[in-house]
Design a protein around this motif. Structure first.
Motif, PDB file in Angstrom:
ATOM      1  N   MET A 119     -11.448   8.120 -12.051  1.00 64.52           N
ATOM      2  CA  MET A 119     -10.264   7.315 -12.421  1.00 64.52           C
ATOM      3  C   MET A 119      -8.979   7.953 -11.900  1.00 64.52           C
ATOM      4  O   MET A 119      -8.099   7.279 -11.366  1.00 64.52           O
ATOM      5  CB  MET A 119     -10.182   7.149 -13.940  1.00 64.52           C
ATOM      6  CG  MET A 119     -11.143   6.097 -14.451  1.00 64.52           C
ATOM      7  SD  MET A 119     -11.265   6.116 -16.231  1.00 64.52           S
ATOM      8  CE  MET A 119      -9.737   5.389 -16.720  1.00 64.52           C
ATOM      9  N   ILE A 120      -8.898   9.278 -12.051  1.00 61.52           N
ATOM     10  CA  ILE A 120      -7.708   9.986 -11.554  1.00 61.52           C
ATOM     11  C   ILE A 120      -7.632   9.833 -10.032  1.00 61.52           C
ATOM     12  O   ILE A 120      -6.561   9.653  -9.458  1.00 61.52           O
ATOM     13  CB  ILE A 120      -7.728  11.469 -12.001  1.00 61.52           C
ATOM     14  CG1 ILE A 120      -7.560  11.533 -13.527  1.00 61.52           C
ATOM     15  CG2 ILE A 120      -6.637  12.282 -11.308  1.00 61.52           C
ATOM     16  CD1 ILE A 120      -7.769  12.896 -14.148  1.00 61.52           C
ATOM     17  N   GLY A 121      -8.823   9.847  -9.387  1.00 61.44           N
ATOM     18  CA  GLY A 121      -8.905   9.676  -7.932  1.00 61.44           C
ATOM     19  C   GLY A 121      -8.288   8.359  -7.460  1.00 61.44           C
ATOM     20  O   GLY A 121      -7.782   8.266  -6.337  1.00 61.44           O
ATOM     21  N   GLN A 122      -8.293   7.356  -8.325  1.00 60.73           N
ATOM     22  CA  GLN A 122      -7.707   6.065  -7.964  1.00 60.73           C
ATOM     23  C   GLN A 122      -6.205   6.174  -7.678  1.00 60.73           C
ATOM     24  O   GLN A 122      -5.619   5.310  -7.041  1.00 60.73           O
ATOM     25  CB  GLN A 122      -7.897   5.031  -9.099  1.00 60.73           C
ATOM     26  CG  GLN A 122      -9.341   4.668  -9.378  1.00 60.73           C
ATOM     27  CD  GLN A 122     -10.030   4.114  -8.151  1.00 60.73           C
ATOM     28  OE1 GLN A 122      -9.600   3.118  -7.591  1.00 60.73           O
ATOM     29  NE2 GLN A 122     -11.078   4.788  -7.714  1.00 60.73           N
ATOM     30  N   THR A 123      -5.597   7.240  -8.223  1.00 58.90           N
ATOM     31  CA  THR A 123      -4.153   7.398  -8.031  1.00 58.90           C
ATOM     32  C   THR A 123      -3.843   8.227  -6.779  1.00 58.90           C
ATOM     33  O   THR A 123      -2.677   8.359  -6.411  1.00 58.90           O
ATOM     34  CB  THR A 123      -3.508   8.116  -9.243  1.00 58.90           C
ATOM     35  OG1 THR A 123      -3.992   9.469  -9.287  1.00 58.90           O
ATOM     36  CG2 THR A 123      -3.823   7.433 -10.553  1.00 58.90           C
ATOM     37  N   THR A 175       0.866  -1.182   0.000  1.00 55.29           N
ATOM     38  CA  THR A 175       0.000   0.000   0.000  1.00 55.29           C
ATOM     39  C   THR A 175       0.901   1.230   0.000  1.00 55.29           C
ATOM     40  O   THR A 175       2.101   1.115   0.280  1.00 55.29           O
ATOM     41  CB  THR A 175      -0.929  -0.026   1.239  1.00 55.29           C
ATOM     42  OG1 THR A 175      -1.888   1.024   1.138  1.00 55.29           O
ATOM     43  CG2 THR A 175      -0.174   0.127   2.559  1.00 55.29           C
ATOM     44  N   ARG A 176       0.314   2.410  -0.327  1.00 49.58           N
ATOM     45  CA  ARG A 176       1.166   3.592  -0.358  1.00 49.58           C
ATOM     46  C   ARG A 176       1.474   4.114   1.041  1.00 49.58           C
ATOM     47  O   ARG A 176       0.655   3.969   1.948  1.00 49.58           O
ATOM     48  CB  ARG A 176       0.517   4.685  -1.213  1.00 49.58           C
ATOM     49  CG  ARG A 176       0.898   4.511  -2.652  1.00 49.58           C
ATOM     50  CD  ARG A 176      -0.150   4.532  -3.652  1.00 49.58           C
ATOM     51  NE  ARG A 176      -1.512   4.492  -3.302  1.00 49.58           N
ATOM     52  CZ  ARG A 176      -2.455   5.144  -3.994  1.00 49.58           C
ATOM     53  NH1 ARG A 176      -2.109   5.892  -5.004  1.00 49.58           N
ATOM     54  NH2 ARG A 176      -3.727   5.025  -3.680  1.00 49.58           N
ATOM     55  N   PHE A 177       2.643   4.713   1.148  1.00 47.93           N
ATOM     56  CA  PHE A 177       3.141   5.227   2.429  1.00 47.93           C
ATOM     57  C   PHE A 177       2.281   6.388   2.926  1.00 47.93           C
ATOM     58  O   PHE A 177       2.035   7.339   2.197  1.00 47.93           O
ATOM     59  CB  PHE A 177       4.582   5.715   2.232  1.00 47.93           C
ATOM     60  CG  PHE A 177       5.283   6.117   3.490  1.00 47.93           C
ATOM     61  CD1 PHE A 177       6.188   5.269   4.089  1.00 47.93           C
ATOM     62  CD2 PHE A 177       5.038   7.362   4.077  1.00 47.93           C
ATOM     63  CE1 PHE A 177       6.852   5.652   5.253  1.00 47.93           C
ATOM     64  CE2 PHE A 177       5.694   7.741   5.238  1.00 47.93           C
ATOM     65  CZ  PHE A 177       6.604   6.879   5.823  1.00 47.93           C
TER      66      PHE A 177
HETATM   67  C1  LIG Z   1      -3.450  10.322 -21.021  1.00 47.67           C
HETATM   68  C2  LIG Z   1      -4.377   9.941 -19.939  1.00 47.67           C
HETATM   69  C3  LIG Z   1      -4.895  10.959 -19.036  1.00 47.67           C
HETATM   70  C4  LIG Z   1      -5.878  10.537 -17.996  1.00 47.67           C
HETATM   71  C5  LIG Z   1      -5.515   9.334 -17.290  1.00 47.67           C
HETATM   72  C6  LIG Z   1      -6.386   8.804 -16.211  1.00 47.67           C
HETATM   73  C7  LIG Z   1      -5.894   7.477 -15.910  1.00 47.67           C
HETATM   74  C8  LIG Z   1      -6.231   6.899 -14.611  1.00 47.67           C
HETATM   75  C9  LIG Z   1      -5.412   5.687 -14.414  1.00 47.67           C
HETATM   76  C10 LIG Z   1      -5.762   4.878 -13.248  1.00 47.67           C
HETATM   77  C11 LIG Z   1      -4.724   3.803 -13.044  1.00 47.67           C
HETATM   78  C12 LIG Z   1      -4.558   3.509 -11.649  1.00 47.67           C
HETATM   79  C13 LIG Z   1      -3.257   2.875 -11.313  1.00 47.67           C
HETATM   80  C14 LIG Z   1      -2.932   3.276  -9.897  1.00 47.67           C
HETATM   81  C15 LIG Z   1      -1.912   2.430  -9.289  1.00 47.67           C
HETATM   82  C16 LIG Z   1      -1.768   2.645  -7.848  1.00 47.67           C
HETATM   83  O1  LIG Z   1      -0.896   3.342  -7.412  1.00 47.67           O
HETATM   84  O2  LIG Z   1      -2.613   1.941  -7.055  1.00 47.67           O
HETATM   85  C17 LIG Z   1      -2.475   2.040  -5.668  1.00 47.67           C
HETATM   86  C18 LIG Z   1      -2.191   0.679  -5.068  1.00 47.67           C
HETATM   87  O3  LIG Z   1      -0.948   0.251  -5.499  1.00 47.67           O
HETATM   88  C19 LIG Z   1      -2.207   0.722  -3.583  1.00 47.67           C
HETATM   89  O4  LIG Z   1      -3.402   1.294  -3.185  1.00 47.67           O
HETATM   90  P1  LIG Z   1      -3.603   1.858  -1.671  1.00 47.67           P
HETATM   91  O5  LIG Z   1      -3.705   0.684  -0.765  1.00 47.67           O
HETATM   92  O6  LIG Z   1      -4.904   2.608  -1.762  1.00 47.67           O
HETATM   93  O7  LIG Z   1      -2.462   2.747  -1.351  1.00 47.67           O
END
Ligand SMILES: CCCCCCCCCCCCCCCC(=O)OC[C@@H](O)COP(=O)(O)O
Ligand SMILES: CC/C=C\C/C=C\C/C=C\C/C=C\C/C=C\C/C=C\CCC(=O)SCCNC(=O)CCNC(=O)[C@H](O)C(C)(C)COP(=O)(O)OP(=O)(O)OC[C@H]1O[C@@H](n2cnc3c(N)ncnc32)[C@H](O)[C@@H]1OP(=O)(O)O
Length: 377
Positions: free
Chosen positions: A355-359, A178-180
């Motif tokens: 979707m961006i929120g997922q990051t 998971t993230r720090f």
């Molecule tokens: C050119 C495109 C422009 C727009 C892009 C929007 C794209 C959204 C992409 C979503 C892809 C998500 C990948 C995220 C990876 C990530 O870093 O996941 C976190 C997990 O490791 C750990 O999760 P957590 O336990 O919550 O810390």
């Protein structure tokens, strides 16, 4: 601020970038579905086609980082190891501190020609993210629920499937799981204390099961572990929205190549080996904090044009029809059509924002915040 820099901060540009990403992504997801009948006939060909299709999606995020935001990526590594990158299968062990570490990882994959085939042990929730999560099914990404008793069987089977993969691949493991965050760090150090392990300053305590099972099942397929430690200059905490706004960051990645046959086969020795590795990674981060750099020789693996060309291809293909459609709608004079289109655009924007929120780390999971129940919420 130059005119180009101002342009990069405009909502209209962001909407166009997201539109191109979504529509091209759905087209590629559809093409991936079309490869399904090929799997029983010629599995290796289906996998190679899917690598290229996957590349066409993930390289858009690489292009965004490299060409749109102009982020620089510096590699600290031994020259004798550098020669092997991209030419062998490897397990990559990477710290998990940043919202865009997945994009930075992909950028290094792109520079060494393994972007289409890159793999990761990812949390199951990501498999539901449109475009990227769906693409990952066809790239044989290994998903886990982060509940070992439930994961054991599926993770082992998915890893075994990779033994005859037809392209060189890097398999990414964020062993911290998971993230720090400060809260997760505090709890994880309490666990470390209970286990009699030395405290870490910059990392969470690594979860060892995923690493040990990966080494076990990919022995003979993978030749090395790339111990990778990532940081950004000037204590920056980069974000995807920052990248979308054209903000330039500078990533520093320290990579040590460790031959796989030096890693113990026995599970508890392998776990101890990983804990020691994280203690070393912590020292590298301390060194970075003190000196502003990692140890080792510096290289900047050269940019390749393919990510940009792929992106321009999709922009040319998709932006003209969009303009024509919007023009026709406006000229039609129908209030109903205009309202429906506006609502549709709004819904897509909200979806993209999700979707961006997922990051985003502050929207992250609760995994690792409860040491006893080991909960995932
Ligand atoms: C050119 C495109 C422009 C727009 C892009 C929007 C794209 C959204 C992409 C979503 C892809 C998500 C990948 C995220 C990876 C990530 O870093 O996941 C976190 C997990 O490791 C750990 O999760 P957590 O336990 O919550 O810390
Ligand atoms: C040259 C260039 C080199 C490199 C370039 C860099 C990178 C490029 C490479 C590839 C790119 C590819 C793709 C990138 C694209 C996208 C990636 C994006 C993101 C996806 C990432 C994620 O989703 S991360 C989350 C999912 N992944 C993982 O969790 C992996 C790590 N986890 C594990 O391995 C786990 O073991 C598990 C998931 C398999 C199982 O987890 P579970 O929690 O059920 O079990 P564990 O037994 O492991 O854990 C319980 C033990 O842990 C102790 N415990 C309890 N609480 C804590 C705590 N808070 N902290 C630490 N430990 C804790 C508990 O006591 C148990 O201990 P035992 O002693 O009993 O085992």
């Amino acid at each position: 601020m130059g005119i180009l820099q101002v342009l990069k901060t405009q909502l209209l540009c962001h909407l166009i970038i997201c539109y191109v990403f979504l529509v091209s992504g759905f087209i590629i997801n559809l093409l991936q579905i079309c490869t399904l009948p090929l799997w029983p006939i010629n599995k290796q060909l289906a996998r190679k086609i899917n690598c290229r299709l996957g590349y066409s999606i993930s390289s858009q995020l690489v292009a965004l980082l490299e060409w749109w935001s102009g982020t620089e990526c510096t590699l600290y590594t031994a020259p004798e190891s550098y020669k092997l990158y991209g030419k062998e299968n490897a397990i990559v062990v990477l710290n998990h501190n940043f919202e865009i570490d997945f994009m930075t990882g992909w950028t290094f994959c792109e520079r060494f020609g393994v972007l289409g085939s890159s793999k990761v042990l990812a949390k199951k929730e990501l498999s539901f993210v449109p475009v990227i999560g769906w693409m990952w099914y066809f790239l044989e990404i290994v998903f886990c629920k982060r509940q070992w008793e439930e994961d054991r069987k599926t993770v082992v089977q998915s890893l075994r499937n990779l033994r005859d993969y037809p392209e060189n691949f890097w398999f990414l493991l964020h062993c911290e799981g998971t993230r720090f965050t400060e809260k997760k760090h505090k709890i994880s150090m309490e666990v470390a204390e209970k286990k009699g392990l030395p405290k870490l300053k910059y990392h969470l305590l690594p979860r060892t099961k995923g690493f040990c099972v990966t080494v076990q099942n990919l022995r003979g397929t993978v030749t090395a572990v790339y111990d990778s430690t990532l940081n950004f200059r000037n204590n920056e905490m980069p974000t995807l929205l920052g990248v979308l706004n054209g903000k330039k960051y500078h990533a520093d990645l320290y990579v040590r190549r460790i031959p796989l046959d030096t890693i113990p086969e026995d599970e508890s020795e392998c776990a101890a080996w990983l804990h020691k590795l994280y203690q070393e990674k912590d020292e590298f981060q301390e060194h970075y904090r003190q000196t502003g750099r990692f140890p080792g020789a510096i290289t900047s693996p050269p940019h390749r044009p393919w990510a940009l060309l792929n992106w321009l291809f999709w922009v040319c293909l998709l932006v003209y029809p969009l303009c024509m459609l919007l023009l026709q709608l406006l000229l039609s004079g129908s209030t109903f059509t205009v309202v429906c289109t506006s609502v549709f655009c709004l819904a897509v924007s909200v979806g993209m924002r999700w979707m961006i929120g997922q990051t985003e780390i502050d929207k992250g999971s609760n995994y690792g915040r409860d040491q006893d129940k080991n909960t995932v919420i």
